[in-house]
Enzyme design. Structure first.
Site, PDB file in Angstrom:
ATOM      1  N   GLU A 176     -12.337  45.445  10.423  1.00  0.00           N
ATOM      2  CA  GLU A 176     -11.119  45.696   9.643  1.00  0.00           C
ATOM      3  C   GLU A 176     -11.266  46.997   8.839  1.00  0.00           C
ATOM      4  OE1 GLU A 176     -10.451  42.506   6.907  1.00  0.00           O
ATOM      5  OE2 GLU A 176      -8.452  43.203   6.317  1.00  0.00           O
ATOM      6  N   ASP A 206      -3.096  47.301  -0.056  1.00  0.00           N
ATOM      7  CA  ASP A 206      -2.854  46.326  -1.123  1.00  0.00           C
ATOM      8  C   ASP A 206      -3.392  46.679  -2.505  1.00  0.00           C
ATOM      9  OD1 ASP A 206      -1.956  45.096   1.158  1.00  0.00           O
ATOM     10  OD2 ASP A 206      -3.103  43.263   0.885  1.00  0.00           O
TER      11      ASP A 206
HETATM   12  C1  DGY Z   1      -3.358  39.686   2.858  1.00  0.00           C
HETATM   13  O1  DGY Z   1      -3.211  38.562   3.338  1.00  0.00           O
HETATM   14  O2  DGY Z   1      -4.262  40.009   2.094  1.00  0.00           O
HETATM   15  C2  DGY Z   1      -2.418  40.717   3.276  1.00  0.00           C
HETATM   16  O3  DGY Z   1      -2.896  41.978   3.031  1.00  0.00           O
HETATM   17  C3  DGY Z   1      -1.107  40.506   2.589  1.00  0.00           C
HETATM   18  O4  DGY Z   1      -0.175  41.181   3.335  1.00  0.00           O
END
Ligand code: DGY
Length: 436
Positions: A409, A174
């Protein structure tokens, strides 16, 4: 070790939601697209039926145009438990008898690779598992092909046979610095954050997440795509963010290799997929390789410029079996350099971003922390190109990290401490694959 194996299995049991796997219970309470692929790769060792069910759940929500949404919403999860949820996206619920809402974005199409891996594992689970796997491949194959057709058709904004992404969420990486240059031209309307509430910050540390400016841009990009009915006709002209990512497109090419293998099993024509894989590999080299730095870079389709940031995404073209040895060697040089320091320098897998960069951030999501999924891809690429010792070192580093810190994660790239969600599904699933 047995300890890590058992705890990874427990994570996957806890995160199973009846017909799909959630990435984690609090922060990601729906089904995510590329997560499902990584999850299937490991889940198949302990529960192949669930691995197939998860992939099938995702593809049931495929759009008529072939796109496989990046999130498929669980109708039993409250709107308030995730933002941006179904109301924000305002997408028709696809899926025939079991319609579910979704986003309009995509994610790296790793599912063909995953399906092939799950099928291969079925061989050691006996005749019933092989029959199940064959039936699952038959159901998935035309849908996987439709996914590829969407990405190389509607999404070929650059006109050279690669897929463009229209939102950082589509990359799966992201807030990677790879997007900074292209994102700086995207309007950041901070009033959107007064109108909408960032639910992620209720359950995660703000220092570990994308910033508000990032989020304002994320929301603005969705709203403008939504205003155009999520149509792809004039992306390069009308949309504010259109880039070609080496990670996304390497996976696109690897998917064609996996489809050739699947086609072989089903009696379809493998050759068309091999030819497509070759074309994608050639286009990645032509467009995303920067000869001056000898690295693969993100290409901004609107400006024609390569991103200056050296990110883990630039190493992933190693998964392409057709990548000429010259480029594979360059990727290994970058991987071994102080930027990614694999793994002899830190004992850790590769960070998501250049360790030597001034804005390397040890905590903030894809701007420095170690992620298992991209390292798993990198190891796969090393095996593909004969770097056996490096692949084994990387495998050891990943297993050691998750064993010590837990199925987080992501991980601090200096200390290895777990960050983000504990009990994260793909970290657990890929640990099983690395231990098997
Ligand atoms: C989040 O919810 O941050 C995810 O990465 C979006 O796909």
């Amino acid at each position: 070790s047995a300890e890590l194996w058992n705890s990874a299995v427990r994570v996957l049991d806890k995160n199973w939601a009846g017909d799909h796997m959630v990435p984690s219970r609090r922060l990601y309470p729906h089904q995510w697209s590329w997560d499902a692929a990584f999850i299937a790769v490991g889940l198949c060792y302990v529960n192949p039926s669930r691995a197939w069910r998860d992939l099938r759940s995702l593809f049931e929500a495929q759009w008529p145009d072939g796109r496989v949404p990046h999130i498929v919403f669980d109708p039993h999860t409250a709107e308030g438990d995730y933002f941006p949820g179904p109301v924000f996206w305002d997408v028709p619920a696809y899926g025939g008898r079991r319609p579910r809402g979704s986003t309009a974005l995509v994610q790296p199409p790793l599912h063909a690779v995953a399906a092939w891996e799950v099928y291969r594992r079925a061989m050691s689970h006996g005749a019933a598992a092989v029959r199940e796997a064959h039936a699952a491949l038959e159901w998935l194959y035309p849908r996987l092909v439709a996914q590829q057709d969407y990405l190389t058709g509607h999404r070929d904004a650059g006109g050279a046979g690669l897929a463009s992404i229209v939102h950082p969420w589509e990359s799966g990486l992201d807030n990677s610095p790879a997007w900074d240059a292209a994102m700086s031209a995207v309007p950041a309307d901070l009033t959107l954050l007064q109108k909408y509430h960032r639910r992620d910050l209720d359950v995660a540390d703000a220092a570990h997440r994308p910033t508000d400016v990032d989020y304002a841009r994320y929301l603005g990009l969705v709203l403008s795509y939504r205003d155009g009915g999520y149509a792809d006709a004039h992306l390069a002209r009308d949309h504010d963010f259109v880039v070609e990512c080496p990670n996304f497109n390497a996976i696109l090419g690897a998917a064609e290799i996996a489809l050739a293998q699947i086609a072989g099993v089903l009696g379809a024509d493998p050759q068309v997929h091999r030819a497509r894989a070759q074309r994608i590999t050639t286009a990645i080299v032509d467009r995303l390789y920067d000869a001056r730095s000898r690295t693969f870079r993100v290409l901004d389709v609107r400006t024609g410029a390569h991103s200056p940031a050296r990110c883990i995404s630039g190493l992933v073209p190693l998964i392409l079996p057709d990548l000429p040895a010259y480029y594979a060697d360059d990727i290994m040089t970058e991987a071994r350099s102080a930027r990614f320091g694999l793994p002899q320098q830190t004992d850790l897998p590769a960070p998501s971003y250049d360790r030597t960069a001034a804005d390397f951030d040890t905590l903030r999501y894809w701007r420095g922390p170690v992620w298992i999924n991209v390292n798993w891809l990198l190891r796969r690429g090393m095996l593909q190109h004969g770097y056996r010792d490096e692949a084994e070192d990387l495998r050891t580093a990943m297993v050691r990290l998750v064993h010590r810190s837990g199925e987080y994660e992501y991980f601090h790239p200096m200390t290895g401490e777990g960050i983000g969600e504990p009990a994260f599904s793909w970290t657990a699933a890929l640990s099983l694959d690395l231990l098997a």
